[in-house]
Design a protein around this motif. Sequence first.
Motif, PDB file in Angstrom:
ATOM      1  N   GLY A 103     -20.643 -21.566  25.588  1.00 45.08           N
ATOM      2  CA  GLY A 103     -19.654 -22.473  24.477  1.00 45.08           C
ATOM      3  C   GLY A 103     -20.173 -22.366  23.204  1.00 45.08           C
ATOM      4  N   ASN A 104     -21.562 -22.315  23.150  1.00 45.60           N
ATOM      5  CA  ASN A 104     -22.060 -22.371  21.526  1.00 45.60           C
ATOM      6  C   ASN A 104     -21.653 -20.652  21.061  1.00 45.60           C
ATOM      7  N   ALA A 105     -21.826 -19.943  21.871  1.00 46.20           N
ATOM      8  CA  ALA A 105     -21.366 -18.495  21.588  1.00 46.20           C
ATOM      9  C   ALA A 105     -20.015 -18.197  21.137  1.00 46.20           C
ATOM     10  N   VAL A 106     -19.169 -18.906  21.766  1.00 41.56           N
ATOM     11  CA  VAL A 106     -17.738 -18.771  21.657  1.00 41.56           C
ATOM     12  C   VAL A 106     -17.586 -19.856  19.908  1.00 41.56           C
ATOM     13  N   LYS A 107     -18.302 -20.768  20.276  1.00 35.75           N
ATOM     14  CA  LYS A 107     -18.008 -21.720  18.888  1.00 35.75           C
ATOM     15  C   LYS A 107     -18.482 -21.014  17.822  1.00 35.75           C
ATOM     16  N   PHE A 108     -19.524 -20.299  17.803  1.00 38.16           N
ATOM     17  CA  PHE A 108     -19.842 -19.427  16.569  1.00 38.16           C
ATOM     18  C   PHE A 108     -19.580 -18.285  16.295  1.00 38.16           C
ATOM     19  N   THR A 109     -18.585 -17.906  16.835  1.00 37.74           N
ATOM     20  CA  THR A 109     -18.109 -16.225  16.765  1.00 37.74           C
ATOM     21  C   THR A 109     -16.683 -16.620  16.466  1.00 37.74           C
ATOM     22  N   LYS A 110     -16.253 -15.901  15.058  1.00 35.55           N
ATOM     23  CA  LYS A 110     -15.274 -16.090  14.496  1.00 35.55           C
ATOM     24  C   LYS A 110     -14.098 -14.783  15.030  1.00 35.55           C
ATOM     25  N   ASN A 165     -13.375 -18.917  33.853  1.00 31.42           N
ATOM     26  CA  ASN A 165     -12.215 -19.420  33.851  1.00 31.42           C
ATOM     27  C   ASN A 165     -12.114 -20.524  32.743  1.00 31.42           C
ATOM     28  N   LEU A 166     -13.146 -21.458  32.465  1.00 25.41           N
ATOM     29  CA  LEU A 166     -13.005 -22.481  31.703  1.00 25.41           C
ATOM     30  C   LEU A 166     -13.170 -22.017  30.294  1.00 25.41           C
ATOM     31  N   ILE A 167     -14.071 -21.198  29.922  1.00 26.14           N
ATOM     32  CA  ILE A 167     -14.185 -20.646  28.478  1.00 26.14           C
ATOM     33  C   ILE A 167     -13.030 -19.490  28.146  1.00 26.14           C
ATOM     34  N   LYS A 168     -12.619 -18.934  29.241  1.00 27.81           N
ATOM     35  CA  LYS A 168     -11.602 -17.836  28.713  1.00 27.81           C
ATOM     36  C   LYS A 168     -10.340 -18.301  27.711  1.00 27.81           C
ATOM     37  N   PRO A 169      -9.788 -19.308  28.187  1.00 31.82           N
ATOM     38  CA  PRO A 169      -8.583 -19.846  27.246  1.00 31.82           C
ATOM     39  C   PRO A 169      -9.032 -20.050  25.823  1.00 31.82           C
ATOM     40  N   ILE A 170     -10.177 -20.613  25.711  1.00 29.29           N
ATOM     41  CA  ILE A 170     -10.701 -20.805  24.295  1.00 29.29           C
ATOM     42  C   ILE A 170     -10.884 -19.603  23.525  1.00 29.29           C
ATOM     43  N   ALA A 171     -11.474 -18.833  24.363  1.00 32.37           N
ATOM     44  CA  ALA A 171     -11.752 -17.230  23.467  1.00 32.37           C
ATOM     45  C   ALA A 171     -10.668 -16.513  23.478  1.00 32.37           C
ATOM     46  N   SER A 172      -9.324 -16.761  24.177  1.00 39.29           N
ATOM     47  CA  SER A 172      -8.278 -16.014  23.936  1.00 39.29           C
ATOM     48  C   SER A 172      -7.444 -16.658  22.884  1.00 39.29           C
ATOM     49  N   VAL A 173      -7.778 -18.032  22.754  1.00 40.68           N
ATOM     50  CA  VAL A 173      -6.829 -18.592  21.486  1.00 40.68           C
ATOM     51  C   VAL A 173      -7.666 -17.980  20.137  1.00 40.68           C
ATOM     52  N   LYS A 174      -9.012 -17.828  20.225  1.00 37.33           N
ATOM     53  CA  LYS A 174      -9.705 -17.363  19.150  1.00 37.33           C
ATOM     54  C   LYS A 174      -9.540 -15.827  19.062  1.00 37.33           C
ATOM     55  N   LYS A 175      -8.939 -15.247  19.856  1.00 33.57           N
ATOM     56  CA  LYS A 175      -8.807 -13.938  19.808  1.00 33.57           C
ATOM     57  C   LYS A 175     -10.172 -13.048  19.990  1.00 33.57           C
ATOM     58  N   LEU A 176     -10.837 -13.485  20.919  1.00 36.29           N
ATOM     59  CA  LEU A 176     -12.276 -13.025  21.163  1.00 36.29           C
ATOM     60  C   LEU A 176     -12.176 -12.347  22.614  1.00 36.29           C
ATOM     61  N   ASN A 177     -12.865 -11.200  22.426  1.00 32.45           N
ATOM     62  CA  ASN A 177     -12.780 -10.424  23.729  1.00 32.45           C
ATOM     63  C   ASN A 177     -13.942 -10.981  24.733  1.00 32.45           C
ATOM     64  N   PHE A 178     -13.663 -11.530  25.833  1.00 30.68           N
ATOM     65  CA  PHE A 178     -14.568 -12.218  26.667  1.00 30.68           C
ATOM     66  C   PHE A 178     -14.794 -11.311  27.945  1.00 30.68           C
ATOM     67  N   THR A 179     -15.924 -11.179  28.391  1.00 23.87           N
ATOM     68  CA  THR A 179     -16.179 -10.147  29.529  1.00 23.87           C
ATOM     69  C   THR A 179     -17.289 -10.662  30.212  1.00 23.87           C
ATOM     70  N   LEU A 180     -17.067 -10.720  31.627  1.00 23.74           N
ATOM     71  CA  LEU A 180     -18.114 -11.147  32.685  1.00 23.74           C
ATOM     72  C   LEU A 180     -18.705  -9.889  33.520  1.00 23.74           C
ATOM     73  N   SER A 181     -19.780  -9.811  33.557  1.00 22.86           N
ATOM     74  CA  SER A 181     -20.267  -8.732  34.241  1.00 22.86           C
ATOM     75  C   SER A 181     -21.225  -9.218  35.270  1.00 22.86           C
ATOM     76  N   LEU A 182     -21.211  -9.036  36.532  1.00 22.57           N
ATOM     77  CA  LEU A 182     -22.153  -9.569  37.405  1.00 22.57           C
ATOM     78  C   LEU A 182     -22.948  -8.265  38.183  1.00 22.57           C
ATOM     79  N   SER A 183     -24.213  -8.276  38.305  1.00 23.32           N
ATOM     80  CA  SER A 183     -24.963  -7.011  38.806  1.00 23.32           C
ATOM     81  C   SER A 183     -24.593  -7.140  40.292  1.00 23.32           C
ATOM     82  N   PRO A 184     -24.209  -5.959  40.896  1.00 23.06           N
ATOM     83  CA  PRO A 184     -24.199  -5.877  42.213  1.00 23.06           C
ATOM     84  C   PRO A 184     -25.385  -6.352  43.267  1.00 23.06           C
ATOM     85  N   GLU A 185     -26.682  -6.182  42.539  1.00 20.15           N
ATOM     86  CA  GLU A 185     -27.725  -6.651  43.280  1.00 20.15           C
ATOM     87  C   GLU A 185     -27.698  -8.421  43.518  1.00 20.15           C
ATOM     88  N   LEU A 186     -26.980  -8.950  42.684  1.00 22.22           N
ATOM     89  CA  LEU A 186     -27.039 -10.451  42.618  1.00 22.22           C
ATOM     90  C   LEU A 186     -26.859 -11.042  44.101  1.00 22.22           C
TER      91      LEU A 186
END
Lengths: 161, 736
Positions: B468-475, B427-448
Amino acid sequence: MEIVGQLQKQYVEFSTSLYREGFLDEQFIQLQKLQDESNPDFVVEVVSIFFEDSEKLINDLATAIQQQVVDFKQVDAHVHQFKGSSSSIGANRVKNMCIALRSFCDEKNLDGCLRCLQQVKHEYFLVKNKLETLFRGISHLKENIDSFFSFLIHHFFRRKK
Amino acid sequence: MELCNCIEPPWPAGELLMKYQYISDFFIALAYFSIPLELIYFVKKSAVFPYRWVLVQFGAFIVLCGATHLINLWTFTLHTKTVAVVMTTAKVLTAAVSCATALMLVHIIPDLLSVKTRELFLKNKAAELDREMGLIRTQEETGRHVRMLTHEIRSTLDRHTILKTTLVELGRTLGLEECALWMPTRTGLELQLSYTLRHQNPVGFTVPIQLPVINQVFNTNRAVKISPNSPVARLRPAGKYMPGEVVAVRVPLLHLSNFQIHDWPELSTRRYALMVLMLPSDSARQWHVHELELVEVVADQVAVALSHAAILEESMKARDLLMEQNVALDHARREAETAVRARNDFLAVMNHEMRTPMHAIIALSSLLLETELTPEQRLMVETVLKSSNLLSTLINDVLDLSRLEDGSLKLEIGTFSLHTLFRETYNLIKPIASVKKLNFTLSLSPELPEFAIGDEKRLMQVLLNVVGNAVKFTKEGSISVSAFVAKLDSLREFRAPDLISIPSDNHFYLRIEVKDTGLGINPQDLPKLFMKFVQSQPTKNSSGLGLAICKRFVNLMEGHICIESEGLGKGSTAIVIVKLGIPGRSNESKLSFVHKVPRNQVKPAFSGLKVVLMDDNSVGRMVTKGLLVHLGCDVLAVGSGDECVRVINHEHKVVFLDVSMPDVNSFEVAVRIHEKFSKRMDRPLIVALTGNTDRMTKENCRRVGMNGVLLKPVSVDKMRSALSDLLEKGFFVESK
C-alpha cells in the motif's frame, strides 16, 4: 407379528392422509429428520410447545378482538406469531388461515377478523387432534414392537434351555 | 781408727741423737704404711678414678720405703748379717719400684693436667648454654605476649577498640607509664593525638608532621628511641620526675587502594601513625631489645587489623547503599508497573469508547451513501466516511502497538496457503494501482511451498501495508511484488544477529521484495522510517504507525524488514523476510481449513461451530435450534435483540437473526453487533431468517451488512449448504 404389520400399515395410511389433506406439509417431514439418538423426542417436544403457545395466542387474540376499541396492530402481532409457529411446525392449513386473518387485520375489517379467527381456531383444533392421534398411534406401535421383540427374545432363550 | 784431715772428726753415735733418729724412723715407717691404706680406702670410695695401676705402684713404692725405714731401726745397734741382707734387699726393691714409679708418672701427669682443662671447657660451655636458654625463654615470652596482644587486637573489627586495646595491652605487658597514638589529620600535614593510655581525654594536640624526629621514626620500620623532650613525647606534666626512656614506632595505615596495583603497597602512598611508648620515670629501666622487637611486631599487627577494619567499614557502607538502591529500584518498578497497567486500562477503555461512536459514524455514513444525495452531499459524506475509516484504523493501530510493545501480543499460528495470501493482496491492491495507471505485477517463485505455518492475518497486514505504501507514493511507473525462498547468504547480508538459525527442514525464510518507481526516500530519513510517529515527508499522510507495527510483527515472526532507496525520485525497494513453518514435516498446529473441504462431502464438520440464534417465536426458535444442533452446531438461542447483542462474543462465528419480528428492528441489532466487534476478523457472519421473499427485505439485509438471507422454513439441506457457503466464502446466495 401381524399386529405390528397392521399397525404399521395403519400408521402409514394415516400420516399420508394428513399430508394429502394439507394438514401437514414438508416442514413436518423436516422436523422428523431432526430427530435422532441424541434428540429422541424432538418432534413431540416441539409439537407440545406449539400447542402451549398456540392456546395462549388464541386466548390473546380473542381478548384483543373483543376489546371496545380493537388494536389491530396488536392483533396483527399475535397473528404474526401464530403464523410463524405454525409454519415452523408445518401446520399448513393453520398457517394459511393466519395469512388470511392478517390481510383482514390490514384492512381493519373487524367482522372479517372475527370470522377468520373462528376458522383459525377450528383448523388449529383439527390439526391438534390429528397430531395427537398420530402420536398415540406411534406409541401404540412402539409398544407392540417392544412386546414383540421381548417375546422373541424370551422364546429364543427358552428354546436354548 | 786414725785421725785424718777431715773437717769434722768422726764421733761415736751419741745416745740422744740415736734416740731421735730411732723415733723419726719409726714415725716415717708408720706414715709410709698408713698412706697406702688411706689411698686404698679413697680409691675404693671413688669409682671413676682411672689410674689404679699407678696407685698400686705408688702404694708398693711407699710400702717398700716404709719397710726400708723400719728395717733401718735394727741397724742402729750391732746387727747380724741377716738383717744387713734384708736391709739391702729392701733398699734394692725400693729403688726399683721408685724408679718405675717415676717413669710412670712422667706418662700420666700430662693426662691428668688435660682432664682439668676439659673440665674448665665444659664449665664454660654450660655457662653459654645457660645464657642461650635464658634468651630463648625471653623470646618465647615475647612471642606469647605478641600472640596475646594480637588476639586482643584482632578480636574486634572496630577501629577504636583495636587501637585502645593495643595501647592497654602494651601498657600492661611492658609496664609502661604512658602510651600514645598520633594519627595523621585529613590534610596529612599534622599529627593529632588520638589515643592515650592514662589521659582519659586527649585534648587534640597536634604537631606538624615534618618534624625531624618524626621523619626519623617514619623512615625506618624499627622502634626508635627518642628524646623524652620531643614534642610527641611531652605528655606528662613536667616536674621533678626523671623521665623514663621513650620509644616511638611507625604504624602503617593501609588503604584499600594500596592493594589494587600489581606490586605490594608503594611506599610513596603510605600514611603512618606514630605510637609513642614511655617507660615509668624514676625507674632506671631500660628498653631491652626484645621489648623493642615486641613493639615492632605489635605495630605491624595493628596496621593489619586497622586495614581489616577499614575494609569492613567500606563493605558495610557499600552494602547499605545497595540496600537503599534496591528499595528505591523496587519502588520504581512497582510504580512503573502501576503506570503500565493504568495505561493499558486507559487504552482499552478509550479504545472501546472511541470505537463505538466511530463505528456508528462509519455504518451510518455508509447507509447514508445508499440514499438519494446530491453530488455535493455525496462528496461530503464520502469524505466523512474516508476520514472515519482512517481514524478507525489509527485507533486499531494504537491498541495493536501498545499490545506489541508490552509483549502481550501473540501470533496466531495456523496453516494457510501462500498463494491465496498473495493472490488476495494482489486483488485488493490492483484496482487502486489501475486507477493510478500503475503497472502492478506479482511473481511467485516456483520454489515457494504451497502451504506455510504462520500468522496469516498479520502477514497479510504487513504485506498490505508495504504494498500500500509503495502504491501510495508512486505517481507513475510500476510496482512489482516478488516472493521467493530466502537463501542463506541473503540472510547474512542483513547482518542481523537474530537471524542465526539456518533454514532447516521445519521452517524456511520467505523473502518478499516490493519495488516501486516512486518518490524514493532521502537516505538520511531511512533510519527513521520504522520509528513511531515520525513523518519524514510532508506529503506522507499515513498514520506514522504503520511501518512501526509492521516491524514489530516481522520481529515477532523472527524476520527482518527494511527499505532501501537510492534517493529522492529514484524509487524504493522494501524487503521483508519472515520465518515460516513448513507443514507436514513437523508437528502441525491446528488447521483452520474449513474452506478447503469440498462441498460434496457428506455432512461437513460444522461440529462445535458456535452460533447465536435470535427469534422471539418460541416454536420457530426451537425448530431452528434443533436444525442447527442436528448439523452439529453449538447453538445459543435468545429471544430478544438486547439479549442477542449482550451474549454474543468473539467465539460465535454466525448469528441468525429473525427479521420478521415486528417489535424488534433486526437491522438495528445487526448494526449493534457490527459495532460490538471492531475488527473485521472477529465479527460473526450475520444471516437473516425471514418469511418475506420481497426484494425490499433483501436489500435492507444487504445494506446493513448481513452476509446472507434464508427464507423460512429452512430445510436441513438448505441450511447445510448455506452454512458451508457462508464459511467458505463469507456470504451465500440463496438458490431457490
